[in-house]
Design a protein around this motif. Structure first.
Motif, PDB file in Angstrom:
ATOM      1  N   THR A 126    -111.872  10.091  14.745  1.00  0.00           N
ATOM      2  CA  THR A 126    -110.869   9.635  13.778  1.00  0.00           C
ATOM      3  C   THR A 126    -111.588   8.886  12.672  1.00  0.00           C
ATOM      4  O   THR A 126    -112.254   7.875  12.919  1.00  0.00           O
ATOM      5  CB  THR A 126    -109.823   8.717  14.452  1.00  0.00           C
ATOM      6  OG1 THR A 126    -109.248   9.423  15.560  1.00  0.00           O
ATOM      7  CG2 THR A 126    -108.733   8.331  13.470  1.00  0.00           C
TER       8      THR A 126
ATOM      9  N   ASN B  78    -109.885   6.810   7.222  1.00  0.00           N
ATOM     10  CA  ASN B  78    -108.650   7.113   6.494  1.00  0.00           C
ATOM     11  C   ASN B  78    -107.567   7.705   7.398  1.00  0.00           C
ATOM     12  O   ASN B  78    -106.502   8.088   6.938  1.00  0.00           O
ATOM     13  CB  ASN B  78    -108.926   8.061   5.322  1.00  0.00           C
ATOM     14  CG  ASN B  78    -109.391   9.437   5.762  1.00  0.00           C
ATOM     15  OD1 ASN B  78    -109.440   9.753   6.946  1.00  0.00           O
ATOM     16  ND2 ASN B  78    -109.742  10.270   4.781  1.00  0.00           N
ATOM     17  N   GLY B  79    -107.851   7.786   8.714  1.00  0.00           N
ATOM     18  CA  GLY B  79    -106.879   8.304   9.679  1.00  0.00           C
ATOM     19  C   GLY B  79    -106.994   9.790   9.966  1.00  0.00           C
ATOM     20  O   GLY B  79    -106.331  10.297  10.866  1.00  0.00           O
ATOM     21  N   GLN B  80    -107.797  10.507   9.172  1.00  0.00           N
ATOM     22  CA  GLN B  80    -107.978  11.944   9.400  1.00  0.00           C
ATOM     23  C   GLN B  80    -108.671  12.166  10.743  1.00  0.00           C
ATOM     24  O   GLN B  80    -109.641  11.483  11.083  1.00  0.00           O
ATOM     25  CB  GLN B  80    -108.810  12.568   8.286  1.00  0.00           C
ATOM     26  CG  GLN B  80    -109.076  14.046   8.477  1.00  0.00           C
ATOM     27  CD  GLN B  80    -110.019  14.608   7.430  1.00  0.00           C
ATOM     28  OE1 GLN B  80    -110.478  13.916   6.544  1.00  0.00           O
ATOM     29  NE2 GLN B  80    -110.323  15.883   7.554  1.00  0.00           N
TER      30      GLN B  80
END
Length: 93
Positions: A36, A39-41
């Motif tokens: 992960t 940026n959360g991607q």
């Protein structure tokens, strides 16, 4: 290459024992690792993961793998092992 099994990671996993690795990195297999980003991607990749004798993770390859092989038969074998890695719970690092 021979296979053995160890426990300790949710369920038993098959490990490859290869004479081409030094004794410190003898037990390994292909595993899916979930990463992960800040940026959360989320990304998933297949890595070679190395284990201590008790089955705990010692380390993994820096980058996800790109399958290549000197023969089509060996490529198919590696791809089958990588597909099998998708059946185990992904490691989250």
């Amino acid at each position: 290459m021979s296979l053995s099994e160890v426990g300790g990671l949710n369920k038993k996993i098959k490990l490859h024992q290869s004479p081409t690795y030094n004794s410190e990195m003898n037990n390994w297999n292909y595993r899916v690792i979930k990463h992960t980003h800040e940026n959360g991607q989320v990304e998933f990749g297949i890595y070679e993961v190395f284990y201590f004798d008790d089955g705990s993770v010692k380390g993994w390859t820096k980058e996800p793998l790109t399958p290549t092989s000197p023969s089509l038969a060996e490529l198919k074998e590696d791809l089958n092992l990588m597909v099998a890695a998708c059946e185990a719970e992904p490691l989250d690092f």
